[in-house]
Design an enzyme around this catalytic site. Structure first.
Site, short mmCIF file in Angstrom:
data_model
loop_
_atom_site.label_atom_id
_atom_site.label_comp_id
_atom_site.label_asym_id
_atom_site.label_seq_id
_atom_site.Cartn_x
_atom_site.Cartn_y
_atom_site.Cartn_z
N ASP A 474 3.90 -6.93 1.94
CA ASP A 474 2.94 -6.06 1.26
C ASP A 474 2.77 -6.49 -0.20
O ASP A 474 3.60 -7.24 -0.75
CB ASP A 474 3.47 -4.61 1.35
CG ASP A 474 2.38 -3.57 1.23
OD1 ASP A 474 1.24 -3.93 0.89
OD2 ASP A 474 2.67 -2.38 1.47
N ASP A 544 -5.75 0.24 5.11
CA ASP A 544 -4.93 1.45 5.26
C ASP A 544 -5.72 2.55 5.95
O ASP A 544 -5.16 3.58 6.32
CB ASP A 544 -4.46 1.94 3.89
CG ASP A 544 -3.22 1.19 3.44
OD1 ASP A 544 -2.62 0.49 4.27
OD2 ASP A 544 -2.85 1.31 2.26
C1 DGJ Z 1 0.42 -0.23 1.59
C2 DGJ Z 1 0.29 -0.64 3.02
O1 DGJ Z 1 -1.02 -1.00 3.31
C3 DGJ Z 1 0.78 0.49 3.91
O2 DGJ Z 1 0.58 0.16 5.24
C4 DGJ Z 1 2.22 0.76 3.60
O3 DGJ Z 1 2.99 -0.34 3.99
C5 DGJ Z 1 2.40 1.07 2.14
N1 DGJ Z 1 1.79 0.09 1.30
C6 DGJ Z 1 3.86 1.18 1.80
O4 DGJ Z 1 4.08 1.30 0.47
#
Ligand code: DGJ
Length: 723
Positions: A474, A544
């Site tokens: 990430d 997301d």
């Molecule tokens: C952003 C990601 O896109 C999410 O899926 C998740 O992993 C969060 N960060 C966690 O902080």
């Protein structure tokens, strides 16, 4: 195939159905002659319009500027007479810029060299043309590289600057590609959005002036995508012309289409010149990233298929390249930071019983991270949450018959971390200023080799403690405070690109040491969903936003360029955590089917009726996974355009099977059934769907009658099998 006609001074690159042609004016200036439908001839130099006003410099030195300002430069340079968008700017020790790049030589070779430190398409049956341009007064050179593949319709190109001069110079701008065309009332296609709204398609007419899409966020970004296409005004999915450029890079970029006073179109693409200045000592080299060019004379479908096939066959690497990905369940939306071993295991038990194959533990397992305000950089397991550490947890998960995956955000440092206390100079920062926080965190200065080594050692130490099959990498904020306490002043302008090179190096080390690891890149959802990242990870978390309706729009834009196997797509809970919408579980499953499939919810808490649907969804995914991974994608209707329904189709390469996806977003009163014209089938074959037979030509030309669905958010997937 690549040829050079010495009589006409013409270079011609042929792909499966296109030709890309360049020539020389005055024997010196490399110009773009043609890109389009495949041509037989190499006798094409007339098309450069030499012999008419403005005449080549050898015939009209007194008005050389007019020539330089309208000649279709293959790699544009400024400061000496071309006032259009320039690909390169070199500042010398006198603080002056200005170049005149002329032809020096060429070589053609079988295969394709890797680009050092950078992601790039790789060989197979390919051929490369390298053309050297040089600036006579200084000896500064640019090497242009073009490759074609026997099994692709794309041309990939890159550029390398070589300081052949005797003095230190500064590259203020070094783009990768320039494409010159006669303006034919093009429209410009590009992808835009924001967090949770990535890559939505935009099409607009191009008038005089420029259309720009760019990122200076240090990531390719949620907002703009490193893609630009000029399309003819009549371009549809199946007809019309497309000239597309896609950048194989994950950091700052500039893509620009410029309609000039001479009614020509110049498109350029490369690393954004803002925040970029690269010092080159005599003999030093700068390699600019690769750009993929695709021409289609048959509309957007052919462009899409060309990108998909190129990325599947010549960009994605590793053991999962052509392999089915495990169906995963990720605990992020299930628990956020509030989890422990027991909670994870209860999710894993239920998931394993339903056929889910991998548990992914998301953010919050290390340091004392109970919210997003701490511990990044301190990659030690929080044993309060996970007693017995990863070893025990992963062992249990494995005993359930599941693989285990883990989340990392390796590029970051939290202000409260032990790492920051020890190394306050390891965060990106401008001298005398407190760096700007985003999501309560700072960015590590990856231009420092010791930081890169620290990050890598943290990753590998964790990977060696347990049987970890997958990493979600990430990255949750843009780069600001572009300053490094270790780089000298003249090299601060190198920081953004050095940062990207370090990310690439880290991922390369990771997949080299752990070749069976499945790596999924993620940047707050899809903020670094680009071809550069695809070179390291075969799938990328798309967004997301997992709401089935929003996902239709996000996936449509993403699928325009990326094969579905690259698109992380999960079924999440309702009301959706981001938009609050309720959609049927079945519909969420069908939308996520057009990607690398998984779940992102607390499977112990969803209704028992939803739980009973999970095994069927997994079976369906497994049945269709090879088709989805390898097939040709066709966009039949777009909810973005019609505001009612979405329809797309995936057809196997041998045309024996087609999957038709239909998602009715909004129900409508008083309408008849829908007639859907399929594409890509065998016109002479018969297909069977739901026990009924249809001729291929009927399905494609007359259509398939699909009864109107009743209600909002309804979805269906129909299989057509050749009989
Ligand atoms: C952003 C990601 O896109 C999410 O899926 C998740 O992993 C969060 N960060 C966690 O902080």
């Amino acid at each position: 195939m690549i040829v050079y006609n010495e009589q006409t001074n013409v270079f011609k690159l042929d792909t499966q159905s296109a030709s890309y042609v360049m020539g020389l004016a005055d024997g010196r200036y490399l110009g773009h002659i043609y890109y389009g439908k495949k041509l037989k001839s190499t006798d094409l130099s007339d098309l450069l319009r030499i012999g008419e006003n403005p005449f080549v410099p050898s015939e009209n030195a007194r008005d050389k500027a007019s020539f330089l300002d309208c000649y279709p430069m293959e790699f544009s340079f400024g400061g000496t007479g071309d006032f259009r968008e320039s690909c390169i700017e070199v500042l010398n020790e006198q603080g002056q810029a200005g170049l005149e790049l002329t032809f020096e030589g060429y070589r053609i070779y079988k295969g394709k060299d890797a680009l050092e430190g950078l992601p790039a398409t790789w060989g197979g049956d390919s051929e490369t043309l390298e053309i050297t341009l040089s600036d006579a007064p200084t000896g500064f050179k640019v090497l242009l590289s073009y490759s074609v593949f026997a099994d692709s319709d794309a041309v990939v190109r890159s550029a390398k600057a070589v300081n052949g001069s005797a003095q230190t110079v500064y590259l203020n701008r070094m783009l990768s590609a320039c494409l010159e065309m006669d303006e034919e009332a093009f429209e410009i296609l590009s992808l835009h959005g924001s967090w949770a709204r990535e890559r939505k398609i935009q099409r607009q007419p191009l008038g005089y002036g420029s259309i720009v899409t760019e990122s200076i966020r240090g990531i390719s970004s949620h907002q703009d995508h490193p893609f630009l296409a000029a399309v003819s005004a009549d371009c549809t999915q199946t007809a019309g012309e497309v000239y597309a450029m896609h950048f194989v890079y994950s950091g700052n970029f500039l893509a620009k289409a410029q309609k000039t006073a001479a009614d020509t179109l110049r498109m350029v693409m490369g690393i954004h010149p803002k925040q970029f200045c690269w010092k080159l000592e005599p003999g030093q080299v700068f390699q600019a990233p690769e750009t993929v060019l695709v021409y289609s004379g048959e509309g957007l479908d052919h462009m899409t298929h060309t990108f998909h096939d190129l990325y599947r066959n010549h960009l994605i690497r590793g053991s999962y390249k052509d392999k089915e990905r495990p169906v995963l369940i990720n605990n992020w939306e299930a628990t956020y930071f509030d989890f422990d071993t027991d909670k994870l295991l209860s999710i894993a038990r239920e998931a394993a019983a339903l056929g889910i194959e991998m548990l992914v533990m998301d953010d919050g397992w290390f340091g004392h991270r109970d919210s997003d305000n701490s511990s990044l950089g301190d990659w030690t397991v929080n044993e309060k949450k996970l007693p017995g550490g990863l070893h025990d947890l992963v062992g249990e998960v494995n005993r359930l018959g599941m693989k285990f995956g883990i989340w990392f955000e390796p590029e970051m440092i939290s202000p409260d971390s032990k790492l920051f206390a020890m190394h306050p100079d390891w965060a990106l920062q401008l001298k005398g200023r407190v760096p700007t926080q985003a999501r309560e965190q700072w960015v590590l200065d990856l231009s420092r080799p010791e930081v890169v080594d620290y990050v890598y050692e943290c990753l590998r130490a964790v990977l060696h403690t347990a049987n970890i099959a997958y990493i979600k990498w990430d990255m949750n904020r843009p780069l600001t405070d572009i300053g490094s306490s270790s780089l000298p002043p003249q090299r601060q302008g190198e920081l953004s690109h050095r940062y990207m090179l370090a990310v690439y190096e880290l991922q390369e080390r990771l997949i080299t040491e752990f070749p069976d690891l499945l790596l999924e890149n993620c940047t707050s959802g899809g903020g670094r969903f680009d071809p550069g990242m695809l070179y390291y990870s075969p799938q990328i978390w798309c967004s997301d936003d997992t709401d089935a309706v929003e996902r239709l729009l996000i996936q449509e834009g993403t699928q325009l360029l990326y094969p579905m196997s690259a698109i992380g797509a999960h079924v999440s809970d309702c009301p959706n955590h981001i938009v609050g919408r309720n959609t049927p579980f079945e519909t969420r499953g069908i939308v996520a089917l057009a990607g690398a499939f998984g779940y992102e919810l607390d499977i112990t808490k969803i209704s028992s009726q939803e739980r009973t649907l999970v095994p069927g969804q997994i079976a369906q995914y497994k049945k269709y996974a090879p088709l989805i991974r390898e097939g040709d994608y066709y966009r039949l209707a777009s909810y973005r355009e019609n505001h009612q329904y979405d329809c797309y189709e995936i057809v196997s390469k041998d045309r024996s099977t087609a999957l038709l996806f239909l998602i009715q977003v909004l129900g409508e009163p008083n309408r008849r059934s829908r007639k859907l014209k399929l594409r890509g089938l065998d016109a002479d074959a018969q297909y069977e769907a739901d026990g009924k037979r249809y001729d291929g030509d009927t399905l494609m030309h007359a259509g398939f009658v699909h009864k109107r669905m009743h209600g909002d958010f309804q979805a269906e997937v129909i299989e057509f099998r050749r009989v």
